[in-house]
Motif scaffolding. Structure first.
Motif, PDB file in Angstrom:
ATOM      1  N   TYR A 218     137.831 132.793  62.197  1.00 24.74           N
ATOM      2  CA  TYR A 218     136.803 132.758  63.232  1.00 24.74           C
ATOM      3  C   TYR A 218     136.005 134.056  63.220  1.00 24.74           C
ATOM      4  O   TYR A 218     136.577 135.146  63.164  1.00 24.74           O
ATOM      5  CB  TYR A 218     137.450 132.547  64.603  1.00 24.74           C
ATOM      6  N   ASN A 219     134.676 133.935  63.275  1.00 25.63           N
ATOM      7  CA  ASN A 219     133.777 135.080  63.337  1.00 25.63           C
ATOM      8  C   ASN A 219     133.187 135.134  64.739  1.00 25.63           C
ATOM      9  O   ASN A 219     132.372 134.284  65.107  1.00 25.63           O
ATOM     10  CB  ASN A 219     132.673 134.926  62.282  1.00 25.63           C
ATOM     11  N   GLU A 220     133.609 136.132  65.520  1.00 26.04           N
ATOM     12  CA  GLU A 220     133.155 136.233  66.913  1.00 26.04           C
ATOM     13  C   GLU A 220     131.652 136.426  67.024  1.00 26.04           C
ATOM     14  O   GLU A 220     131.021 135.870  67.919  1.00 26.04           O
ATOM     15  CB  GLU A 220     133.885 137.374  67.626  1.00 26.04           C
ATOM     16  N   GLU A 221     131.071 137.232  66.138  1.00 20.79           N
ATOM     17  CA  GLU A 221     129.632 137.488  66.196  1.00 20.79           C
ATOM     18  C   GLU A 221     128.826 136.216  65.977  1.00 20.79           C
ATOM     19  O   GLU A 221     127.811 135.999  66.629  1.00 20.79           O
ATOM     20  CB  GLU A 221     129.232 138.544  65.173  1.00 20.79           C
ATOM     21  N   ALA A 222     129.270 135.397  65.048  1.00 24.85           N
ATOM     22  CA  ALA A 222     128.565 134.146  64.758  1.00 24.85           C
ATOM     23  C   ALA A 222     129.029 133.010  65.664  1.00 24.85           C
ATOM     24  O   ALA A 222     128.409 131.951  65.693  1.00 24.85           O
ATOM     25  CB  ALA A 222     128.781 133.752  63.302  1.00 24.85           C
ATOM     26  N   ASP A 223     130.126 133.222  66.414  1.00 24.76           N
ATOM     27  CA  ASP A 223     130.719 132.192  67.262  1.00 24.76           C
ATOM     28  C   ASP A 223     130.963 130.916  66.452  1.00 24.76           C
ATOM     29  O   ASP A 223     130.598 129.827  66.853  1.00 24.76           O
ATOM     30  CB  ASP A 223     129.832 131.917  68.479  1.00 24.76           C
ATOM     31  N   ASP A 224     131.607 131.110  65.298  1.00 25.90           N
ATOM     32  CA  ASP A 224     131.807 130.004  64.372  1.00 25.90           C
ATOM     33  C   ASP A 224     132.986 130.310  63.448  1.00 25.90           C
ATOM     34  O   ASP A 224     133.337 131.461  63.232  1.00 25.90           O
ATOM     35  CB  ASP A 224     130.549 129.826  63.528  1.00 25.90           C
TER      36      ASP A 224
END
Length: 118
Positions: free
Chosen positions: A103-109
């Motif tokens: 999970y990439n928090e910055e991309a929310d994806d």
């Protein structure tokens, strides 16, 4: 999928991470879901067989390894379940790679990374 898993599609909702997909180029696949502990040991929490597709629900906050097994072939999917959502990943036994979902928090994806064997 065309490599280990196909291009993922993601949508965030609910309280769990839900994975689903089809088996490409084969059928009757066994799979097991294991939680990975801090010491890297694994505890199998689900074992199942399916003809053409799979659906798995993972609790948020755990790391998992999902092993897909067909005859003598094994595909591994490593997952850090850090946020709720849904992801579709097709499994292709014609390739020789494993994969990791993070999970990439910055991309929310979530993103999929292929891990090739040497």
């Amino acid at each position: 999928m065309c490599t280990l898993f196909a291009l993922p599609s993601f949508s965030g909702n609910g309280e769990d991470l839900k994975l689903s997909g089809d088996f490409i180029s084969t059928s009757n696949v066994k799979f097991e879901v294991a939680i990975v502990n801090d010491d890297a040991s694994r505890v199998v929490v689900q074992t199942k067989s399916s003809t053409f597709s799979y659906r798995i629900k993972l609790k948020i906050g755990n790391d998992y390894v999902i092993k897909f097994m067909k005859d003598d072939k094994v595909k591994e999917l490593y997952i850090s379940a850090d946020a709720p959502g849904m992801m579709e990943l097709d499994v292709d036994f014609k390739t020789d790679s494993a994969a990791k979902v993070c999970y990439n928090e910055e991309a929310d994806d979530y993103s999929l990374t292929l891990l090739y064997k040497n």
